[in-house]
Design a protein around this motif. Structure first.
Motif, PDB file in Angstrom:
ATOM      1  N   VAL A 104     -17.787 -13.800  -0.128  1.00 53.24           N
ATOM      2  CA  VAL A 104     -17.384 -12.526   0.462  1.00 53.24           C
ATOM      3  C   VAL A 104     -17.131 -11.533  -0.661  1.00 53.24           C
ATOM      4  O   VAL A 104     -16.575 -11.879  -1.704  1.00 53.24           O
ATOM      5  N   ALA A 105     -17.594 -10.307  -0.481  1.00 54.40           N
ATOM      6  CA  ALA A 105     -17.338  -9.232  -1.438  1.00 54.40           C
ATOM      7  C   ALA A 105     -16.289  -8.299  -0.862  1.00 54.40           C
ATOM      8  O   ALA A 105     -16.244  -8.079   0.352  1.00 54.40           O
ATOM      9  N   ASN A 106     -15.425  -7.741  -1.718  1.00 56.77           N
ATOM     10  CA  ASN A 106     -14.413  -6.814  -1.221  1.00 56.77           C
ATOM     11  C   ASN A 106     -14.303  -5.600  -2.136  1.00 56.77           C
ATOM     12  O   ASN A 106     -14.581  -5.670  -3.323  1.00 56.77           O
ATOM     13  N   HIS A 107     -13.895  -4.493  -1.555  1.00 53.52           N
ATOM     14  CA  HIS A 107     -13.685  -3.273  -2.315  1.00 53.52           C
ATOM     15  C   HIS A 107     -12.399  -3.377  -3.121  1.00 53.52           C
ATOM     16  O   HIS A 107     -11.364  -3.787  -2.599  1.00 53.52           O
ATOM     17  N   CYS A 108     -12.467  -2.996  -4.381  1.00 49.92           N
ATOM     18  CA  CYS A 108     -11.298  -3.067  -5.259  1.00 49.92           C
ATOM     19  C   CYS A 108     -10.528  -1.752  -5.156  1.00 49.92           C
ATOM     20  O   CYS A 108     -10.521  -0.922  -6.075  1.00 49.92           O
ATOM     21  N   PHE A 109      -9.865  -1.541  -3.991  1.00 46.27           N
ATOM     22  CA  PHE A 109      -9.129  -0.317  -3.721  1.00 46.27           C
ATOM     23  C   PHE A 109      -7.748  -0.641  -3.172  1.00 46.27           C
ATOM     24  O   PHE A 109      -7.499  -1.726  -2.668  1.00 46.27           O
ATOM     25  N   TYR A 110      -6.876   0.351  -3.234  1.00 47.32           N
ATOM     26  CA  TYR A 110      -5.621   0.263  -2.501  1.00 47.32           C
ATOM     27  C   TYR A 110      -5.903   0.396  -1.007  1.00 47.32           C
ATOM     28  O   TYR A 110      -6.979   0.820  -0.593  1.00 47.32           O
ATOM     29  N   GLY A 111      -4.916   0.093  -0.201  1.00 50.09           N
ATOM     30  CA  GLY A 111      -5.037   0.284   1.237  1.00 50.09           C
ATOM     31  C   GLY A 111      -3.873  -0.354   1.957  1.00 50.09           C
ATOM     32  O   GLY A 111      -3.406  -1.422   1.572  1.00 50.09           O
ATOM     33  N   ASP A 112      -3.374   0.312   2.984  1.00 48.83           N
ATOM     34  CA  ASP A 112      -2.367  -0.268   3.860  1.00 48.83           C
ATOM     35  C   ASP A 112      -2.540   0.331   5.251  1.00 48.83           C
ATOM     36  O   ASP A 112      -3.544   0.979   5.535  1.00 48.83           O
ATOM     37  N   ASP A 113      -1.573   0.123   6.119  1.00 49.74           N
ATOM     38  CA  ASP A 113      -1.727   0.567   7.506  1.00 49.74           C
ATOM     39  C   ASP A 113      -1.883   2.078   7.634  1.00 49.74           C
ATOM     40  O   ASP A 113      -2.493   2.571   8.581  1.00 49.74           O
ATOM     41  N   SER A 114      -1.305   2.819   6.704  1.00 47.45           N
ATOM     42  CA  SER A 114      -1.287   4.273   6.841  1.00 47.45           C
ATOM     43  C   SER A 114      -2.283   4.984   5.938  1.00 47.45           C
ATOM     44  O   SER A 114      -2.506   6.169   6.084  1.00 47.45           O
ATOM     45  N   TRP A 115      -2.871   4.260   4.981  1.00 42.16           N
ATOM     46  CA  TRP A 115      -3.707   4.926   3.987  1.00 42.16           C
ATOM     47  C   TRP A 115      -4.941   4.080   3.697  1.00 42.16           C
ATOM     48  O   TRP A 115      -4.848   3.028   3.098  1.00 42.16           O
ATOM     49  N   LEU A 116      -6.094   4.565   4.146  1.00 39.26           N
ATOM     50  CA  LEU A 116      -7.327   3.823   3.947  1.00 39.26           C
ATOM     51  C   LEU A 116      -8.405   4.730   3.366  1.00 39.26           C
ATOM     52  O   LEU A 116      -9.543   4.726   3.806  1.00 39.26           O
ATOM     53  N   ASP A 117      -8.031   5.509   2.365  1.00 36.21           N
ATOM     54  CA  ASP A 117      -8.972   6.418   1.714  1.00 36.21           C
ATOM     55  C   ASP A 117      -9.781   5.623   0.686  1.00 36.21           C
ATOM     56  O   ASP A 117      -9.589   5.746  -0.508  1.00 36.21           O
ATOM     57  N   ILE A 118     -10.679   4.777   1.200  1.00 35.14           N
ATOM     58  CA  ILE A 118     -11.315   3.811   0.308  1.00 35.14           C
ATOM     59  C   ILE A 118     -12.269   4.423  -0.705  1.00 35.14           C
ATOM     60  O   ILE A 118     -12.615   3.793  -1.684  1.00 35.14           O
ATOM     61  N   TRP A 119     -12.702   5.646  -0.479  1.00 37.23           N
ATOM     62  CA  TRP A 119     -13.713   6.206  -1.366  1.00 37.23           C
ATOM     63  C   TRP A 119     -13.125   6.803  -2.631  1.00 37.23           C
ATOM     64  O   TRP A 119     -13.851   7.095  -3.564  1.00 37.23           O
ATOM     65  N   SER A 120     -11.835   7.012  -2.686  1.00 31.58           N
ATOM     66  CA  SER A 120     -11.273   7.660  -3.878  1.00 31.58           C
ATOM     67  C   SER A 120      -9.873   7.158  -4.185  1.00 31.58           C
ATOM     68  O   SER A 120      -9.014   7.916  -4.583  1.00 31.58           O
ATOM     69  N   SER A 121      -9.642   5.867  -3.984  1.00 33.77           N
ATOM     70  CA  SER A 121      -8.316   5.322  -4.244  1.00 33.77           C
ATOM     71  C   SER A 121      -8.399   4.102  -5.155  1.00 33.77           C
ATOM     72  O   SER A 121      -8.108   2.982  -4.742  1.00 33.77           O
ATOM     73  N   PRO A 122      -8.834   4.297  -6.396  1.00 37.31           N
ATOM     74  CA  PRO A 122      -8.968   3.148  -7.296  1.00 37.31           C
ATOM     75  C   PRO A 122      -7.604   2.570  -7.649  1.00 37.31           C
ATOM     76  O   PRO A 122      -6.585   3.254  -7.620  1.00 37.31           O
ATOM     77  N   LEU A 123      -7.600   1.300  -7.977  1.00 43.42           N
ATOM     78  CA  LEU A 123      -6.389   0.673  -8.459  1.00 43.42           C
ATOM     79  C   LEU A 123      -5.956   1.299  -9.782  1.00 43.42           C
ATOM     80  O   LEU A 123      -6.764   1.885 -10.502  1.00 43.42           O
ATOM     81  N   GLN A 124      -4.685   1.157 -10.083  1.00 48.25           N
ATOM     82  CA  GLN A 124      -4.200   1.602 -11.389  1.00 48.25           C
ATOM     83  C   GLN A 124      -4.638   0.570 -12.428  1.00 48.25           C
ATOM     84  O   GLN A 124      -4.326  -0.616 -12.315  1.00 48.25           O
ATOM     85  N   PHE A 125      -5.362   1.012 -13.420  1.00 49.65           N
ATOM     86  CA  PHE A 125      -5.891   0.087 -14.416  1.00 49.65           C
ATOM     87  C   PHE A 125      -4.816  -0.195 -15.464  1.00 49.65           C
ATOM     88  O   PHE A 125      -4.858   0.284 -16.599  1.00 49.65           O
ATOM     89  N   SER A 126      -3.858  -1.010 -15.075  1.00 48.40           N
ATOM     90  CA  SER A 126      -2.726  -1.360 -15.930  1.00 48.40           C
ATOM     91  C   SER A 126      -2.545  -2.877 -15.942  1.00 48.40           C
ATOM     92  O   SER A 126      -3.013  -3.580 -15.037  1.00 48.40           O
ATOM     93  N   GLN A 127      -1.855  -3.388 -16.946  1.00 47.05           N
ATOM     94  CA  GLN A 127      -1.620  -4.824 -17.026  1.00 47.05           C
ATOM     95  C   GLN A 127      -0.756  -5.310 -15.863  1.00 47.05           C
ATOM     96  O   GLN A 127      -0.961  -6.406 -15.349  1.00 47.05           O
ATOM     97  N   HIS A 128       0.188  -4.481 -15.439  1.00 42.87           N
ATOM     98  CA  HIS A 128       1.027  -4.856 -14.288  1.00 42.87           C
ATOM     99  C   HIS A 128       0.158  -5.068 -13.055  1.00 42.87           C
ATOM    100  O   HIS A 128       0.349  -6.030 -12.294  1.00 42.87           O
ATOM    101  N   GLU A 129      -0.813  -4.186 -12.842  1.00 46.14           N
ATOM    102  CA  GLU A 129      -1.685  -4.319 -11.679  1.00 46.14           C
ATOM    103  C   GLU A 129      -2.680  -5.465 -11.838  1.00 46.14           C
ATOM    104  O   GLU A 129      -3.095  -6.072 -10.856  1.00 46.14           O
ATOM    105  N   VAL A 130      -3.089  -5.765 -13.062  1.00 50.66           N
ATOM    106  CA  VAL A 130      -3.918  -6.958 -13.277  1.00 50.66           C
ATOM    107  C   VAL A 130      -3.193  -8.181 -12.736  1.00 50.66           C
ATOM    108  O   VAL A 130      -3.761  -8.996 -11.987  1.00 50.66           O
ATOM    109  N   ILE A 131      -1.923  -8.315 -13.093  1.00 49.16           N
ATOM    110  CA  ILE A 131      -1.138  -9.478 -12.690  1.00 49.16           C
ATOM    111  C   ILE A 131      -0.933  -9.494 -11.177  1.00 49.16           C
ATOM    112  O   ILE A 131      -1.155 -10.517 -10.502  1.00 49.16           O
ATOM    113  N   ARG A 132      -0.524  -8.341 -10.610  1.00 51.68           N
ATOM    114  CA  ARG A 132      -0.265  -8.280  -9.171  1.00 51.68           C
ATOM    115  C   ARG A 132      -1.527  -8.560  -8.369  1.00 51.68           C
ATOM    116  O   ARG A 132      -1.526  -9.367  -7.416  1.00 51.68           O
TER     117      ARG A 132
END
Length: 301
Positions: A104-132
């Motif tokens: 299965v392939a998945n989009h590497c984006f944020y998202g929750d019940d209220s926010w699904l702006d998948i086209w312009s919501s990249p993850l924060q490229f930080s070490q904390h987010e790597v771990i999480r």
């Protein structure tokens, strides 16, 4: 934690997009696979069904003719809600198994019940987010019981607080989680056009290419000074160049072409039946490049 092996090669195919079903002949196209957008076939979270009843028979029919590949857009995999509450766990996991997808392939984006702006919501490229994100990805892969491949993002601005480049973030993510990559070459190209100091070749050099399971090829268009990943045109030549280079350096399991029927935006060109020959031409070119790369590898071995 059980390590996942990279799947065997499947071949070249196209995303099965309901938006163009009324004019594009998916079932007569000579391809190895169809990529299924799980969001399009999942039943509502608050209802009793896993799959929409009206599409179950269609999936069963397609599964007899093609390998079906699962792709998750709105799974909320990397949001902050508990995994158990996400569409990925509640719907996409059983759907991927239902269609017998090898991964299965998945989009590497944020998202929750209220926010699904998948086209312009990249993850924060930080070490904390790597771990999480690696913790969520590793657990999600185990829940799927099949390889999980993360798709790189198309975005217009990096998330504030970034500490590294996207390619470095993805490399660290898959190393820590034991997951894989779904490499969207058009997203890389779009970012190289829109973002300053974005180096396409450095991007490929940074990624662990042996972790690339699948690849997206697509086209886009310009609007209001930006180049958009709208899947509304032929694959551009720079993306074909990236494709050739990637296949000279790695052996993905599958290549998938993407085309969009409806507009993401009022400025998007809406594709129609006149675009059928363009799509078929792109598919045939992708197949030819794929076969040539396989022949070259056989000759070397």
């Amino acid at each position: 934690m059980t390590a996942m092996a990279k799947p065997d090669r499947v071949g070249v195919g196209i995303q099965y997009n309901p938006e163009i079903l009324d004019w594009f002949p998916f079932e007569t196209l000579q391809v190895d696979l169809l990529e299924i957008l799980l969001d399009n076939i999942m039943a509502p979270i608050d209802g009793p069904h896993i799959i929409r009843p009206e599409v179950r028979a269609v999936m069963e029919k397609l599964g007899k003719q093609f390998t079906l590949l699962a792709h998750s857009n709105y799974g909320c995999d990397f949001g902050f809600n508990p995994l158990e509450s996400t569409a990925a766990v509640q719907r996409h996991i059983p759907l991927a198994k239902m269609i017998n997808s090898p991964w299965v392939a998945n989009h590497c984006f944020y998202g929750d019940d209220s926010w699904l702006d998948i086209w312009s919501s990249p993850l924060q490229f930080s070490q904390h987010e790597v771990i999480r994100c690696a913790e969520r990805a590793a657990e999600l892969q185990q829940r799927y019981g099949m390889p999980l491949a993360h798709e790189n993002a198309a975005y217009y601005l990096p998330c504030p607080g970034a500490e590294m480049r996207e390619a470095e973030f993805l490399a660290r993510l898959v190393q820590r989680s034991g997951t894989f990559l779904h490499l969207d070459l058009h997203n890389i190209y779009a970012n190289s056009v829109n973002l300053p100091d974005f180096d396409l070749r450095d991007y490929l050099d940074t990624l662990p290419l042996d972790r690339v399971i699948s690849v997206h090829l697509a086209g886009g268009s310009w609007a209001e000074g930006l180049y958009h990943d709208w899947h509304d045109d032929a694959v551009p030549e720079p993306v074909w160049d990236l494709y050739e280079e990637l296949l000279s350096r790695a052996t993905p399991s599958a290549i998938v072409l993407e085309y969009q029927g409806q507009a993401h935006h009022t400025l998007t060109r809406v594709m129609d039946a006149e675009d059928e020959s363009m799509i078929v031409k792109d598919v045939r070119r992708a197949q030819a490049v794929w076969q040539r790369a396989l022949n070259d590898k056989k000759a070397v071995s």
